[in-house]
Write a protein that holds these residues in place. Structure first.
Motif, PDB file in Angstrom:
ATOM      1  N   VAL A 198      19.318 -31.940  37.024  1.00 31.06           N
ATOM      2  CA  VAL A 198      18.464 -32.999  37.065  1.00 31.06           C
ATOM      3  C   VAL A 198      19.416 -34.547  37.272  1.00 31.06           C
ATOM      4  O   VAL A 198      19.037 -35.024  38.137  1.00 31.06           O
ATOM      5  N   LEU A 199      20.528 -34.375  36.676  1.00 35.21           N
ATOM      6  CA  LEU A 199      21.490 -35.532  36.947  1.00 35.21           C
ATOM      7  C   LEU A 199      21.910 -35.756  38.333  1.00 35.21           C
ATOM      8  O   LEU A 199      21.658 -36.962  38.982  1.00 35.21           O
ATOM      9  N   PHE A 200      22.130 -34.860  39.055  1.00 33.75           N
ATOM     10  CA  PHE A 200      22.375 -34.886  40.319  1.00 33.75           C
ATOM     11  C   PHE A 200      21.365 -35.068  41.356  1.00 33.75           C
ATOM     12  O   PHE A 200      21.597 -36.184  42.127  1.00 33.75           O
ATOM     13  N   ALA A 201      20.045 -34.653  40.840  1.00 35.07           N
ATOM     14  CA  ALA A 201      18.728 -34.940  41.700  1.00 35.07           C
ATOM     15  C   ALA A 201      18.609 -36.575  41.474  1.00 35.07           C
ATOM     16  O   ALA A 201      18.194 -37.532  42.326  1.00 35.07           O
ATOM     17  N   ILE A 202      18.724 -37.182  40.237  1.00 37.23           N
ATOM     18  CA  ILE A 202      18.338 -38.389  39.929  1.00 37.23           C
ATOM     19  C   ILE A 202      19.166 -39.438  40.845  1.00 37.23           C
ATOM     20  O   ILE A 202      18.860 -40.509  41.643  1.00 37.23           O
ATOM     21  N   GLY A 203      20.656 -38.828  40.648  1.00 41.27           N
ATOM     22  CA  GLY A 203      21.546 -39.811  42.074  1.00 41.27           C
ATOM     23  C   GLY A 203      21.160 -39.902  43.355  1.00 41.27           C
ATOM     24  O   GLY A 203      21.226 -40.675  44.069  1.00 41.27           O
ATOM     25  N   MET A 204      20.742 -38.443  43.831  1.00 42.29           N
ATOM     26  CA  MET A 204      20.441 -38.305  45.199  1.00 42.29           C
ATOM     27  C   MET A 204      19.219 -38.827  45.410  1.00 42.29           C
ATOM     28  O   MET A 204      19.247 -39.880  46.388  1.00 42.29           O
ATOM     29  N   VAL A 205      17.992 -38.904  44.753  1.00 39.58           N
ATOM     30  CA  VAL A 205      16.914 -39.271  45.110  1.00 39.58           C
ATOM     31  C   VAL A 205      16.968 -41.129  44.968  1.00 39.58           C
ATOM     32  O   VAL A 205      16.361 -41.621  45.980  1.00 39.58           O
ATOM     33  N   LEU A 206      17.464 -41.475  44.038  1.00 38.04           N
ATOM     34  CA  LEU A 206      17.426 -42.981  43.728  1.00 38.04           C
ATOM     35  C   LEU A 206      18.355 -43.722  45.188  1.00 38.04           C
ATOM     36  O   LEU A 206      17.913 -44.721  45.417  1.00 38.04           O
ATOM     37  N   THR A 207      19.381 -43.045  45.303  1.00 38.07           N
ATOM     38  CA  THR A 207      20.176 -43.486  46.453  1.00 38.07           C
ATOM     39  C   THR A 207      19.613 -43.268  47.708  1.00 38.07           C
ATOM     40  O   THR A 207      19.596 -44.285  48.673  1.00 38.07           O
ATOM     41  N   ALA A 208      18.682 -42.245  47.954  1.00 37.40           N
ATOM     42  CA  ALA A 208      17.963 -42.113  49.263  1.00 37.40           C
ATOM     43  C   ALA A 208      16.724 -43.210  49.225  1.00 37.40           C
ATOM     44  O   ALA A 208      16.793 -43.787  50.323  1.00 37.40           O
ATOM     45  N   VAL A 209      16.124 -43.571  48.289  1.00 39.17           N
ATOM     46  CA  VAL A 209      15.152 -44.642  48.231  1.00 39.17           C
ATOM     47  C   VAL A 209      15.786 -45.887  48.341  1.00 39.17           C
ATOM     48  O   VAL A 209      15.070 -46.886  49.207  1.00 39.17           O
ATOM     49  N   LEU A 210      16.788 -46.192  47.763  1.00 39.72           N
ATOM     50  CA  LEU A 210      17.280 -47.508  47.708  1.00 39.72           C
ATOM     51  C   LEU A 210      18.203 -47.858  48.977  1.00 39.72           C
ATOM     52  O   LEU A 210      18.638 -49.006  49.423  1.00 39.72           O
ATOM     53  N   GLN A 211      18.768 -46.641  49.408  1.00 39.52           N
ATOM     54  CA  GLN A 211      19.644 -46.854  50.667  1.00 39.52           C
ATOM     55  C   GLN A 211      20.934 -47.442  50.262  1.00 39.52           C
ATOM     56  O   GLN A 211      21.501 -48.207  51.085  1.00 39.52           O
ATOM     57  N   ALA A 212      21.485 -47.275  49.001  1.00 46.96           N
ATOM     58  CA  ALA A 212      22.516 -48.148  48.617  1.00 46.96           C
ATOM     59  C   ALA A 212      23.179 -47.270  47.457  1.00 46.96           C
ATOM     60  O   ALA A 212      22.840 -47.329  46.384  1.00 46.96           O
ATOM     61  N   SER A 213      24.224 -46.377  47.754  1.00 49.66           N
ATOM     62  CA  SER A 213      25.058 -45.691  46.671  1.00 49.66           C
ATOM     63  C   SER A 213      25.676 -46.383  45.812  1.00 49.66           C
ATOM     64  O   SER A 213      25.475 -46.439  44.554  1.00 49.66           O
ATOM     65  N   SER A 214      25.868 -47.652  46.274  1.00 44.42           N
ATOM     66  CA  SER A 214      26.838 -48.544  45.537  1.00 44.42           C
ATOM     67  C   SER A 214      25.946 -49.008  44.417  1.00 44.42           C
ATOM     68  O   SER A 214      26.281 -49.491  43.379  1.00 44.42           O
ATOM     69  N   ALA A 215      24.702 -49.356  44.717  1.00 49.63           N
ATOM     70  CA  ALA A 215      23.833 -50.153  43.493  1.00 49.63           C
ATOM     71  C   ALA A 215      23.511 -48.945  42.495  1.00 49.63           C
ATOM     72  O   ALA A 215      23.475 -49.347  41.174  1.00 49.63           O
ATOM     73  N   ILE A 216      23.487 -47.833  42.736  1.00 47.66           N
ATOM     74  CA  ILE A 216      23.039 -46.508  41.789  1.00 47.66           C
ATOM     75  C   ILE A 216      24.510 -46.437  40.856  1.00 47.66           C
ATOM     76  O   ILE A 216      24.526 -46.445  39.661  1.00 47.66           O
ATOM     77  N   THR A 217      25.850 -46.560  41.864  1.00 51.42           N
ATOM     78  CA  THR A 217      27.085 -46.456  40.945  1.00 51.42           C
ATOM     79  C   THR A 217      27.017 -47.872  39.917  1.00 51.42           C
ATOM     80  O   THR A 217      27.684 -47.425  38.989  1.00 51.42           O
ATOM     81  N   GLY A 218      26.621 -48.940  40.391  1.00 51.28           N
ATOM     82  CA  GLY A 218      26.612 -50.053  39.861  1.00 51.28           C
ATOM     83  C   GLY A 218      25.942 -49.993  38.519  1.00 51.28           C
ATOM     84  O   GLY A 218      26.206 -50.487  37.280  1.00 51.28           O
TER      85      GLY A 218
END
Length: 354
Positions: A198-218
């Motif tokens: 579930v945690l992996f999917a949260i990171g994957m989906v949110l990054t795909a939607v925002l197209q910014a892994s840095s934002a999710i990491t932040g």
């Protein structure tokens, strides 16, 4: 109480917006400032695999976006400037270069004097430069300074908004968020496989939607620094962001030829295989990984940044000997199009009546 929650959520969203605008502003203007130099550097990276990795790392560190680098790679492969074998090490290097963002975000917070305040002044300096000069190159420098400043200002906004929600006991938001993550295993010595997925999917989906892994990491750094997310939860979300960031290169490959699509698939394969390789021992050795990170530093934001770097560097070292099998797999997954251009006869376009 509801008004406080809404206000801080708006500040959180505003901080995220400023952060992303800063990332795009800095990256775009750095790319323009470097101009053909970046393209020559990438085209010359075909000498060997290690040069390719170094080139991808350097370019991504400059533009502060692995997505921008991989989009350029897809474009170069599409026009035949790079082969798939030449492009793969550069893609690997791009994943290492993007770890710089996590360290920048970790640097942005902290006790005592705020680093964000320094970069806020830097953004103002960039604004002044842009306003008083007519030279395009100098204006670009001003825009870069504004972008860098926006990154830290946005991160500061997000961090402050989370802190207010957590610290304000009347709002109860901190407890609510904490309860959500407790239900996902926060506070447990080891997370279950279901919680990890579930945690992996949260990171994957949110990054795909925002197209910014840095934002999710932040956001994860802000939540972890406030005690809402444990380090073992954060690392699985970060793993998901590495797969989610492939959405940008996949989108950019739409409309390209077969090799352009294959380059985007190689980026996806690299991150998916790397995540699988890392996730299996992490599931079994969660305590050991946390102990390793705690041995390096006891500051959670630095632990997240270090893990992000360890993941990308280790994945690159593991998969580097398999560049050709990766390209072969991409070739199998994206076969040649059935529509092949046939040679034209001399009379192809003559009017049949003549």
């Amino acid at each position: 109480m509801a008004s406080l929650i809404i206000q801080q959520v708006f500040f959180l969203l505003g901080g995220l917006t400023v952060f992303m605008v800063g990332m795009k502003m800095m990256g775009a203007n750095l790319e323009k400032a470097a101009g053909s130099g970046l393209r020559r550097m990438m085209a010359g990276a075909s000498a060997n695999r290690f040069v390719g990795i170094g080139t991808g790392t350097l370019i991504t560190a400059i533009v502060n976006s692995s997505s921008a680098t991989t989009v350029m790679i897809v474009g170069f492969v599409n026009i035949g400037l790079l082969s798939l074998v030449q492009a793969t090490p550069i893609i690997m290097g791009a994943n290492i270069g993007t770890t710089l963002s996590a360290f920048i975000m970790a640097l942005s917070g902290g006790d005592g004097f705020s680093v964000a305040s320094v970069f806020a002044v830097l953004a103002f300096s960039g604004l002044v430069i842009e306003m008083i000069t007519k030279n395009d190159k100098i204006k670009r420098v001003g825009a870069i300074l504004i972008g860098v400043g926006f990154i830290f200002i946005g991160l500061n906004f997000m961090s402050n908004a989370v802190d207010v929600l957590v610290d304000d006991t009347t709002a109860g938001v901190g407890d609510a968020i904490r309860n959500i993550f407790i239900s996902l295993g926060n506070g447990a010595d080891e997370l279950g496989i279901g919680h990890i997925l579930v945690l992996f999917a949260i990171g994957m989906v949110l990054t795909a939607v925002l197209q910014a892994s840095s934002a999710i990491t932040g956001i994860m750094i802000a939540l972890a620094s406030s005690g809402l997310v444990s380090i073992n939860m954060a690392i699985f979300v970060v793993l998901g962001t590495n797969v989610g960031t492939c959405a940008t290169s996949l989108i950019s490959s739409i409309g390209t030829d077969t090799n352009g699509k294959r380059a985007a698939v190689i980026h996806l394969l690299f991150n998916v295989i790397g995540s699988i390789i890392f996730m299996i021992p992490l599931i079994l050795l969660q305590d050991q990984m946390i102990a390793l990170l705690n041995g390096i530093t006891d500051v959670v934001k630095w632990e997240i940044a270090i893990f992000h770097m360890l993941f990308n560097v280790s994945t690159t070292l593991i998969l580097l000997p398999f560049v050709k099998p990766l390209t072969k797999l991409a070739t199998i997954l994206v076969p040649e199009s059935d529509k092949k251009q046939r040679p034209l006869s001399a009379s192809e376009y003559l009017d049949e009546r003549l």
